[in-house]
Design a protein around this motif. Structure first.
Motif, PDB file in Angstrom:
ATOM      1  N   PRO A 147       0.840  -1.204   0.000  1.00 58.67           N
ATOM      2  CA  PRO A 147       0.000   0.000   0.000  1.00 58.67           C
ATOM      3  C   PRO A 147       0.870   1.247   0.000  1.00 58.67           C
ATOM      4  CG  PRO A 147      -0.686  -1.566   1.708  1.00 58.67           C
ATOM      5  CD  PRO A 147       0.620  -2.056   1.181  1.00 58.67           C
ATOM      6  N   GLU A 148       0.323   2.352  -0.465  1.00 56.44           N
ATOM      7  CA  GLU A 148       1.075   3.601  -0.493  1.00 56.44           C
ATOM      8  C   GLU A 148       1.585   3.975   0.889  1.00 56.44           C
ATOM      9  OE1 GLU A 148       0.499   8.284  -1.878  1.00 56.44           O
ATOM     10  OE2 GLU A 148      -1.247   6.975  -1.634  1.00 56.44           O
ATOM     11  N   THR A 149       0.815   3.642   1.919  1.00 60.96           N
ATOM     12  CA  THR A 149       1.160   4.041   3.280  1.00 60.96           C
ATOM     13  C   THR A 149       2.128   3.084   3.964  1.00 60.96           C
ATOM     14  OG1 THR A 149      -0.824   2.884   4.065  1.00 60.96           O
ATOM     15  CG2 THR A 149      -1.025   5.241   3.613  1.00 60.96           C
ATOM     16  N   ALA A 150       2.570   2.035   3.255  1.00 61.01           N
ATOM     17  CA  ALA A 150       3.483   1.073   3.879  1.00 61.01           C
ATOM     18  C   ALA A 150       4.735   1.772   4.398  1.00 61.01           C
ATOM     19  CB  ALA A 150       3.862  -0.010   2.870  1.00 61.01           C
ATOM     20  N   ALA A 151       5.126   1.409   5.608  1.00 59.65           N
ATOM     21  CA  ALA A 151       6.262   2.079   6.261  1.00 59.65           C
ATOM     22  C   ALA A 151       7.477   1.153   6.282  1.00 59.65           C
ATOM     23  CB  ALA A 151       5.891   2.476   7.681  1.00 59.65           C
ATOM     24  N   ARG A 152       8.646   1.783   6.162  1.00 59.00           N
ATOM     25  CA  ARG A 152       9.903   1.053   6.306  1.00 59.00           C
ATOM     26  C   ARG A 152      10.486   1.336   7.682  1.00 59.00           C
ATOM     27  NH1 ARG A 152      14.313   1.985   2.233  1.00 59.00           N
ATOM     28  NH2 ARG A 152      13.946   4.172   2.737  1.00 59.00           N
TER      29      ARG A 152
END
Length: 272
Positions: A147-152
């Protein structure tokens, strides 16, 4: 031309002597059968298309360097006049080579369109981006993305060896699962062009329902190209017909975030 469209065509054969003939899948017959495959580049507008470049696909059976080649491959190649330097090359690589040749001729189109046989290959999409081209390519339901909001996040450092690099917290999902998570409530009806059938004395308008998501495609090619950085955000366009239990088609596009939904569908459907 508004777009260059990549496709391939099967030429059905009865014998085994034609150059590069083999048992392989072709949409011409809708099955695996004895045929040649031609990879083609077409220049297209809304109303017309014309093939302008071709490559004959060389199956592994016709490549002397492949373990799948028969003992008589050299004799068959000589009889057909296949140059020694021509071997098996994936269809998506042939498409990029044709694109470079078109550019060498001074022929350019602002958009690239292709079916899932090309679009699902991360290296193909990255190759288009490396050439500075926009695209709207169909992909298989199994292609993965975040998803666009995926965080690293950065794993803790043990104090030894190189410092760990940031990585995404969760595994990538298939585009099918991402679309299903959005659900049918997110679907919007879009009409994109007049069809060939007539209703009530006028051409019928082509219309269906679509779900639009912003995602980060997760192919290995994209990971390599953007090592140490967030993966770029792209459009995921999903066709979800009325009454269907799940989506029927998927496209990935690098068109700008401000692109209208109607324009995204129009260019995705331009291949037809």
């Amino acid at each position: 031309p508004e777009a260059v469209i990549f496709d391939d065509t099967g030429y059905l054969k009865s014998g085994s002597s034609s150059p590069c003939v083999a048992r392989q899948y072709t949409g011409t017959a809708g099955k695996i059968t004895n045929c040649q495959i031609g990879v083609s580049a077409h220049l297209a507008t809304e109303t017309a298309s014309c093939p302008v470049n071709w490559r004959l696909f060389v199956p592994e059976q016709w490549d002397p360097g492949s373990p799948r080649a028969g003992a008589d491959v050299a004799e068959r190649r000589a009889r057909c006049g296949i140059p020694d330097e021509v071997g098996h090359t994936e269809k998506w690589r042939l498409a990029l080579a044709m694109l470079d040749e078109l550019h060498g001729w001074g022929v350019r189109a602002p958009l690239t369109v292709a079916d899932a046989g090309y679009g699902e290959i991360g290296e193909f999409r990255q190759g288009l981006e490396d050439r500075g081209l926009d695209y709207a390519v169909q992909v298989a339901a199994s292609v993965t993305a975040y998803p666009e909001t995926a965080a690293r996040t950065t794993p803790p450092c043990s104090g030894r060896g190189p410092r760990p690099t940031p990585r995404y917290e969760l595994a990538a999902s298939s585009v099918k699962d991402l679309a299903r998570a959005a659900g049918t409530r997110a679907a919007r009806r879009i009409t994109w062009r007049e069809g060939s059938r007539w209703r009530a004395g006028a051409p019928a308008r082509m219309s269906s329902r679509f779900v639009f998501l912003r995602v980060r495609p997760a192919s290995q090619a994209h990971h390599r190209a953007h090592r140490g950085q967030d993966l770029p955000v792209r459009w995921l366009i999903t066709e979800w017909p009325t009454g269907a239990s799940e989506p029927s088609k998927y496209w990935i596009s690098n068109l700008p975030s401000r692109t209208t939904r109607a324009e995204l569908v129009r260019v995705a459907k331009l291949r037809w």
